[in-house]
Design a protein around this motif. Structure first.
Motif, mmCIF file in Angstrom:
data_model
loop_
_atom_site.group_PDB
_atom_site.id
_atom_site.type_symbol
_atom_site.label_atom_id
_atom_site.label_comp_id
_atom_site.label_asym_id
_atom_site.label_seq_id
_atom_site.Cartn_x
_atom_site.Cartn_y
_atom_site.Cartn_z
ATOM 1 N N LEU A 162 35.852 33.152 23.537
ATOM 2 C CA LEU A 162 35.585 32.750 24.920
ATOM 3 C C LEU A 162 34.386 33.523 25.461
ATOM 4 O O LEU A 162 34.445 34.745 25.626
ATOM 5 C CB LEU A 162 36.812 33.018 25.791
ATOM 6 N N PHE A 163 33.293 32.810 25.723
ATOM 7 C CA PHE A 163 32.114 33.399 26.350
ATOM 8 C C PHE A 163 32.281 33.318 27.864
ATOM 9 O O PHE A 163 32.784 32.323 28.383
ATOM 10 C CB PHE A 163 30.854 32.630 25.952
ATOM 11 N N TYR A 164 31.821 34.352 28.563
ATOM 12 C CA TYR A 164 31.881 34.308 30.028
ATOM 13 C C TYR A 164 30.575 34.809 30.625
ATOM 14 O O TYR A 164 29.973 35.768 30.159
ATOM 15 C CB TYR A 164 33.065 35.111 30.561
ATOM 16 N N ASN A 165 30.117 34.117 31.637
ATOM 17 C CA ASN A 165 28.890 34.451 32.353
ATOM 18 C C ASN A 165 29.225 35.496 33.416
ATOM 19 O O ASN A 165 29.970 35.217 34.360
ATOM 20 C CB ASN A 165 28.316 33.187 33.008
ATOM 21 N N LYS A 166 28.683 36.694 33.244
ATOM 22 C CA LYS A 166 29.044 37.803 34.116
ATOM 23 C C LYS A 166 28.582 37.605 35.561
ATOM 24 O O LYS A 166 29.099 38.276 36.467
ATOM 25 C CB LYS A 166 28.464 39.102 33.561
ATOM 26 N N LYS A 167 27.631 36.719 35.774
ATOM 27 C CA LYS A 167 27.185 36.441 37.142
ATOM 28 C C LYS A 167 28.156 35.509 37.871
ATOM 29 O O LYS A 167 28.116 35.406 39.104
ATOM 30 C CB LYS A 167 25.788 35.829 37.126
ATOM 31 N N LEU A 168 28.998 34.828 37.106
ATOM 32 C CA LEU A 168 29.916 33.859 37.701
ATOM 33 C C LEU A 168 31.376 34.303 37.665
ATOM 34 O O LEU A 168 32.199 33.801 38.430
ATOM 35 C CB LEU A 168 29.770 32.504 36.988
ATOM 36 N N ILE A 169 31.690 35.230 36.754
ATOM 37 C CA ILE A 169 33.060 35.735 36.662
ATOM 38 C C ILE A 169 33.017 37.178 36.168
ATOM 39 O O ILE A 169 32.283 37.506 35.236
ATOM 40 C CB ILE A 169 33.928 34.864 35.719
ATOM 41 N N SER A 170 33.791 38.026 36.809
ATOM 42 C CA SER A 170 33.832 39.431 36.401
ATOM 43 C C SER A 170 34.694 39.581 35.149
ATOM 44 O O SER A 170 35.578 38.761 34.875
ATOM 45 C CB SER A 170 34.415 40.292 37.521
ATOM 46 N N GLU A 171 34.428 40.628 34.409
ATOM 47 C CA GLU A 171 35.179 40.856 33.176
ATOM 48 C C GLU A 171 36.669 40.970 33.447
ATOM 49 O O GLU A 171 37.502 40.494 32.675
ATOM 50 C CB GLU A 171 34.665 42.119 32.484
ATOM 51 N N SER A 172 37.029 41.587 34.560
ATOM 52 C CA SER A 172 38.445 41.770 34.894
ATOM 53 C C SER A 172 39.146 40.464 35.218
ATOM 54 O O SER A 172 40.377 40.378 35.134
ATOM 55 C CB SER A 172 38.584 42.739 36.080
#
Length: 398
Positions: A144-154
């Motif tokens: 699962l890739f996540y865009n840090k500008k749109l969702i925080s790691e937590s």
């Protein structure tokens, strides 16, 4: 990605190491080895590796020819007997059964040496009826890739229920973006949802040719949840092809996306600040959902006129130096136990703990088209059980 191997050092070390370990030269006379590989990274690796190999083997010429990974198995069956195929070609390990039963590939030369160096999962993936075929050049899975500008790691969801809830909320606040995207019509990814409660394609060992398990009770339950994701990604399956969903994340318009290490370099070049986490757990499960694990291999064609030279070059690609070079160029997980540095590796290695090898039995040749069609139809609203029953029939005939 942090680069810890400088190309010049890699080239010099590789040439010295390989010449030192390979005093024996190939047979006299000029030999040209045609190598089939995909573009966008693997092709550049073959070109550079070929140049290094040629430096210590002046009578051998490495000729790259573009044949994409998914096309090579069918292409060698057509071109090989006609005397115009590759000497060495790349293919995913799940095509091994078809390649062996069709008589298209030779066993691995120096198999004991390759087995002693390659990851155990790669060796297992390339072993058919007790014999090893091919040379593993990378280990693959997706996460699962996540865009840090749109969702925080937590806030990255740990289970699919939370993902659906988070994405629905995100979509409501950001109508021009996507909370989540995936290749909905691609069996490589949709298989995730059939693995509920330990259900596995063709059984735990992937070799139950009589039972695909693709239409089991657990698979049906999981694919019903998959169908429900249409609520948070209301796009027809035909518009969720790989290029489109990759592009959505690469352009910064998607918060969450399922893909593999091969997209790390393109996403970095696009300036996306992203992270990688294991897949969310399926409903009722407590560990990351199981993904397909794959081994990308270079196979020596049974039709080659130069088997000794072809095996030598293919084995060269599994050397530590070449695996480091391949990682630098493609970002793919090495097939041998060497240390590489990347901020994304941890997420993939964690997911690999829950991944399972794509089966290699001949029935897998029927899986892809059948499950691709079933996934598309299910996503678009078709009855889940009916579609999975049809998929099962296509593979095992009942």
């Amino acid at each position: 990605m942090k680069r810890i191997f400088k190309l010049g050092i890699v080239l010099a070390c590789a040439a010295v190491a390989f010449m030192g370990c390979n005093e024996k030269k190939s047979a006299g006379g000029q030999v040209t080895l045609t190598v089939w590989e995909s573009t966008n990274g693997p092709d550049e690796f073959i070109r550079q590796a070929g140049e290094i190999f040629e430096a210590s083997h002046p009578n051998i010429k490495i000729k790259f020819q573009n044949v994409e990974l998914g096309d090579s198995t069918g292409q060698i069956a057509l071109d090989g007997p006609a005397g115009k195929g590759a000497d060495i070609f790349a293919a995913p390990h799940d095509r091994l059964g078809s390649l062996v039963t069709g008589g298209h590939v030779l066993p691995t030369a120096n198999a004991d040496d390759v087995k002693s160096r390659a990851l155990a999962s790669c060796v297992k993936a390339l072993t058919y009826d007790g014999t090893m075929y091919g040379y593993p050049v990378s280990a693959e899975t997706y996460a699962l890739f996540y865009n840090k500008k749109l969702i925080s790691e937590s806030d990255v969801p740990k289970n699919w229920d939370d993902l659906a809830s988070w994405a629905a909320d995100f979509n409501g606040k950001n109508p021009q973006k996507y909370g989540f995207v995936m290749g909905a019509g691609d069996a490589y990814y949709s298989i995730i949802f059939t693995t509920k409660d330990g259900n596995r394609l063709f059984g735990a060992d992937g070799n139950d040719r009589a039972h695909s398990n693709i239409n089991s009770v657990k698979a049906v339950e999981g694919m019903q949840f998959f169908q429900g994701l249409r609520k948070i990604l209301d796009v027809p399956a035909s518009d969720l092809d790989t290029a489109t969903v990759d592009g959505a994340f690469q352009s910064g318009n998607a918060a969450l996306h399922i893909t593999g290490l091969w997209n790390v370099v393109p996403f970095e070049k696009a300036g996306i600040d992203f992270g990688v986490a294991p897949l969310p757990a399926l409903h009722g499960d407590t560990t990351p959902a199981a993904s397909f694990s794959g081994t990308r291999a270079m196979f020596v064609s049974a039709y080659t006129d130069h088997p000794a030279e072809a095996n030598e070059f293919a084995q060269f690609l599994v050397s530590d130096e070449m695996q480091k070079l391949r990682f630098e160029i493609t970002g793919a997980i090495p097939s041998v136990n060497i240390e590489v540095s990347s901020p994304y590796i941890a997420g993939f290695l964690k997911q690999l703990e829950y991944a399972f090898p794509m089966p290699t039995i001949p029935e897998m040749a029927m899986f892809w088209e059948a499950m691709n069609n079933a996934s598309k139809n299910i996503w678009n609203g078709a009855d889940v059980k009916t579609e999975l029953d049809a998929c099962n029939s296509a593979m095992v005939g009942k």
